[in-house]
Design a protein around this motif. Sequence first.
Motif, PDB file in Angstrom:
ATOM      1  N   ARG A 505      -9.177   5.394   2.319  1.00 34.67           N
ATOM      2  CA  ARG A 505      -9.544   4.156   2.466  1.00 34.67           C
ATOM      3  C   ARG A 505      -7.805   3.108   2.432  1.00 34.67           C
ATOM      4  N   HIS A 506      -8.072   2.931   0.921  1.00 36.12           N
ATOM      5  CA  HIS A 506      -7.375   2.229   1.452  1.00 36.12           C
ATOM      6  C   HIS A 506      -5.741   2.599   0.795  1.00 36.12           C
ATOM      7  N   ALA A 507      -5.673   3.520  -0.037  1.00 37.88           N
ATOM      8  CA  ALA A 507      -4.008   3.767  -0.790  1.00 37.88           C
ATOM      9  C   ALA A 507      -3.394   3.633   0.335  1.00 37.88           C
ATOM     10  N   ARG A 508      -3.217   4.038   1.735  1.00 36.28           N
ATOM     11  CA  ARG A 508      -1.918   4.645   2.431  1.00 36.28           C
ATOM     12  C   ARG A 508      -1.223   5.790   1.977  1.00 36.28           C
ATOM     13  N   ALA A 509      -1.719   6.579   1.026  1.00 38.47           N
ATOM     14  CA  ALA A 509      -1.061   7.370   0.633  1.00 38.47           C
ATOM     15  C   ALA A 509      -0.678   9.088   1.808  1.00 38.47           C
ATOM     16  N   THR A 510       0.642   9.494   1.062  1.00 36.34           N
ATOM     17  CA  THR A 510       0.983  11.096   0.844  1.00 36.34           C
ATOM     18  C   THR A 510       0.808  11.729   0.597  1.00 36.34           C
ATOM     19  N   ASP A 511      -0.040  11.696  -0.636  1.00 39.86           N
ATOM     20  CA  ASP A 511       0.121  12.426  -1.572  1.00 39.86           C
ATOM     21  C   ASP A 511      -1.552  12.350  -2.463  1.00 39.86           C
ATOM     22  N   ALA A 512      -1.698  13.123  -3.388  1.00 40.71           N
ATOM     23  CA  ALA A 512      -2.820  12.767  -4.246  1.00 40.71           C
ATOM     24  C   ALA A 512      -3.943  13.916  -5.194  1.00 40.71           C
ATOM     25  N   GLY A 533      -0.591   1.032  -4.373  1.00 38.00           N
ATOM     26  CA  GLY A 533      -1.003   0.573  -5.332  1.00 38.00           C
ATOM     27  C   GLY A 533      -2.575  -0.012  -5.437  1.00 38.00           C
ATOM     28  N   LEU A 534      -2.451  -0.584  -6.554  1.00 45.89           N
ATOM     29  CA  LEU A 534      -4.270  -1.434  -6.535  1.00 45.89           C
ATOM     30  C   LEU A 534      -3.833  -2.915  -5.612  1.00 45.89           C
ATOM     31  N   ARG A 535      -4.342  -3.123  -5.268  1.00 46.72           N
ATOM     32  CA  ARG A 535      -3.922  -4.488  -4.017  1.00 46.72           C
ATOM     33  C   ARG A 535      -5.570  -5.407  -4.739  1.00 46.72           C
ATOM     34  N   GLN A 536      -4.793  -6.766  -5.743  1.00 47.67           N
ATOM     35  CA  GLN A 536      -6.328  -7.462  -5.956  1.00 47.67           C
ATOM     36  C   GLN A 536      -7.159  -8.312  -5.706  1.00 47.67           C
ATOM     37  N   ASP A 537      -7.283  -7.900  -3.568  1.00 50.88           N
ATOM     38  CA  ASP A 537      -8.236  -9.002  -3.243  1.00 50.88           C
ATOM     39  C   ASP A 537      -9.431  -8.225  -1.960  1.00 50.88           C
ATOM     40  N   ALA A 538      -9.026  -6.030  -3.226  1.00 45.10           N
ATOM     41  CA  ALA A 538      -9.575  -4.713  -2.767  1.00 45.10           C
ATOM     42  C   ALA A 538     -11.149  -4.803  -3.365  1.00 45.10           C
ATOM     43  N   THR A 556     -15.899   5.875 -20.376  1.00 49.96           N
ATOM     44  CA  THR A 556     -15.148   4.312 -20.507  1.00 49.96           C
ATOM     45  C   THR A 556     -14.665   4.895 -18.558  1.00 49.96           C
ATOM     46  N   PHE A 557     -14.060   3.523 -18.044  1.00 52.39           N
ATOM     47  CA  PHE A 557     -13.367   3.518 -16.279  1.00 52.39           C
ATOM     48  C   PHE A 557     -11.914   2.606 -16.989  1.00 52.39           C
ATOM     49  N   SER A 558     -11.185   3.884 -16.088  1.00 52.06           N
ATOM     50  CA  SER A 558     -10.455   2.294 -15.563  1.00 52.06           C
ATOM     51  C   SER A 558      -9.126   2.456 -14.398  1.00 52.06           C
ATOM     52  N   ALA A 559      -9.127   1.636 -14.392  1.00 53.43           N
ATOM     53  CA  ALA A 559      -8.090   1.665 -12.844  1.00 53.43           C
ATOM     54  C   ALA A 559      -6.935   0.972 -13.076  1.00 53.43           C
ATOM     55  N   MET A 560      -5.852   1.698 -12.424  1.00 53.33           N
ATOM     56  CA  MET A 560      -4.291   0.400 -12.357  1.00 53.33           C
ATOM     57  C   MET A 560      -3.375   0.909 -11.640  1.00 53.33           C
ATOM     58  N   SER A 561      -2.130   0.821 -11.120  1.00 59.78           N
ATOM     59  CA  SER A 561      -1.539   0.628 -10.784  1.00 59.78           C
ATOM     60  C   SER A 561      -0.158   1.112 -11.416  1.00 59.78           C
ATOM     61  N   THR A 562       0.320   2.346 -10.627  1.00 57.67           N
ATOM     62  CA  THR A 562       1.788   3.030 -11.046  1.00 57.67           C
ATOM     63  C   THR A 562       2.701   2.653 -10.737  1.00 57.67           C
ATOM     64  N   THR A 567      -1.387   4.693  -7.071  1.00 59.49           N
ATOM     65  CA  THR A 567      -2.882   3.989  -8.412  1.00 59.49           C
ATOM     66  C   THR A 567      -3.459   5.476  -9.123  1.00 59.49           C
ATOM     67  N   LEU A 568      -3.713   5.068 -10.313  1.00 62.44           N
ATOM     68  CA  LEU A 568      -4.643   6.078 -10.869  1.00 62.44           C
ATOM     69  C   LEU A 568      -5.563   5.254 -11.889  1.00 62.44           C
ATOM     70  N   LEU A 569      -6.450   6.199 -11.632  1.00 65.09           N
ATOM     71  CA  LEU A 569      -8.319   6.280 -11.974  1.00 65.09           C
ATOM     72  C   LEU A 569      -8.375   6.959 -12.942  1.00 65.09           C
ATOM     73  N   ARG A 570      -8.916   7.339 -13.984  1.00 66.29           N
ATOM     74  CA  ARG A 570      -9.511   7.725 -14.737  1.00 66.29           C
ATOM     75  C   ARG A 570     -10.259   7.432 -15.626  1.00 66.29           C
ATOM     76  N   TRP A 571     -11.698   8.459 -15.770  1.00 63.36           N
ATOM     77  CA  TRP A 571     -12.832   8.413 -15.657  1.00 63.36           C
ATOM     78  C   TRP A 571     -13.748   9.205 -17.466  1.00 63.36           C
ATOM     79  N   SER A 572     -13.376   9.306 -17.481  1.00 66.69           N
ATOM     80  CA  SER A 572     -13.856   9.770 -19.363  1.00 66.69           C
ATOM     81  C   SER A 572     -15.532   9.350 -19.653  1.00 66.69           C
ATOM     82  N   VAL A 573     -15.896  10.920 -20.285  1.00 64.00           N
ATOM     83  CA  VAL A 573     -17.543  10.276 -20.644  1.00 64.00           C
ATOM     84  C   VAL A 573     -17.336  11.293 -22.012  1.00 64.00           C
TER      85      VAL A 573
END
Length: 593
Positions: A505-512, A533-538, A556-562, A567-573
Amino acid sequence: MTDPDPASGPALPGFPAPSMLDLEDLLAEIRTRAQGASLFQTRLASLLDAVVAMSSELDLKVVLSHVVESACALLDARYGAVGVVDPAGGHLVEFVQCGMPAEVVARLDHPPRGEGVLGLLLDDPVPQRIADLSAHPCAVGFPPGHPPMTSFIGVPIRVRGIVFGNLYLTEKSGGRRFTGDDESVLVALAAAAGIAVENAQLYRRARRAEAWSKAVGELTQTLLEGRNERSTLARTVKHARELGEAELAALLVPDPDGGLVVQAVDAVGKGLGLRGRVLTDHRWRLLMASRTPVMLRVEEGDVGGGELSDQVRTPADLDGPATTAVVPMAVGEVEVGLILLSWGVDAPVDVGETMDLLTGFADRMALAIEAARAQRHRSQAVLLEDRDRIARDMHDHVIQRLFAAGLTLQAVSRHAEGKVADRVEFVVDELDLAVKDIRSAIFELHHGFPQGGLGPELESVVEKATVAFGFVPDVAFEGRLSDISDDLVPDVVAVVREALSNVARHARATDARVRVVNTGDDLVVTVVDNGVGLRQDADRSGLANLAGRAARHGGTFSAMSTQPSGTLLRWSVPLGIDAEARAGGVVPDAAAE
């Protein structure tokens, strides 16, 4: 008697006395030759420096730029260029220039058609010198606004005796002509350039072969691990298109009705119109049966050509003249299918080399696909044999014993009274129910094959996301996913689905890339894309949902621009927490921290 002039030297009988003028001419000649020798030494040193500079590079485009710049400096020319020749078509397929104004370069065909002066060496690949280019019959084809050019020199660049390209120089400074010495220097430079080009080509081929082999290794491992074949085939064409620098890659497999169906496709656009299409043209079947790679080439102006290429390019929203490599995939008598790559008018120079690499890639992938299928069939056969044996034992032994026990209890009930009789009848009824359940289990063992688990679930999610993306995200697993507790599986699947939905929906990516890792202590899910990347108004509701799922399991969960984008999303339990503790929100201190 007066003494002779010592400057003029002694007079010889019958010869006039040498004059001072003759001596000055001699000294002038000596000085001229000394200057020439010094200039030659300087030029030779410059030539050696140029050879060293070219030989120190392994990137072909950098080597060609060094060749042009060195030639212009050595011969004091204002403009220079290298035109790479297509061995098959005899025309220029790449053009590297130096000194030309940017506005002229913008109007120049890339690469030029090889007409006029550029065609001199195409027709006759030997050194050419022209004193006044403006008066020469070949002075045509220059773009509007091109600066005036007079003197011209060109030499071919050969690699192992075959013409790789031509080196052109024009407009020697001061309006001078190019001399025979200039030609000798340029021929020497072209010879050194041929060696540098060959080294760069060998290095590039080695790197490309390594990349193709690495892709085969990764895909083969994925197949032999028993992962979903459809998603692996989708990643196969994705790797092939990227490695072949093509506009389109597709995998065609036999259709029961005699045609070929497009099983997987990866295109510059989404290529959704091609996926699943059945190609009924009998020529596709002939190509597969021939077991021979074929290059379909279409040039501008061809009438009625490119029909096969159009059958795959038009549904993928690609048009224009094309070059398409078609390679059959077969193992023994088994025809796995066809894999193809298609390029537009800007096809790279080395499509022939790419076709060779694609052929090796197709052969090994066909073998991997058949090996994975055979392994899957063997595993299913072993499992079915075990299930048949279990069903047979349950029918022949367990049910018969239960049935005999029921008959015995029924016989006993005839002699019992009151509560004892009622109790015996209850046990008999329970035994009947147990027999029915066992018979149902036996039926299930003989019908249907169990599918599921976290791995197939995640691959199914990724495969469905392909439609929204227009490309196939990579998915990789590490560690034993079978050790993941059942209460975690729905959340892991939901996390991957939500993360991919955010990318679409948001990234406009060509690879994931999706990576799920069981480290033994934690379960880590990472989703990386190359989008904006991660937009501030997202909208943060989706991210908050992912964070909430992690928190419920003490993770824990984190999301950051690379960098440089994405964008990098990391979900860990943490693992090792029982389901009741998770449901009650009770986690160990270490996990809570």
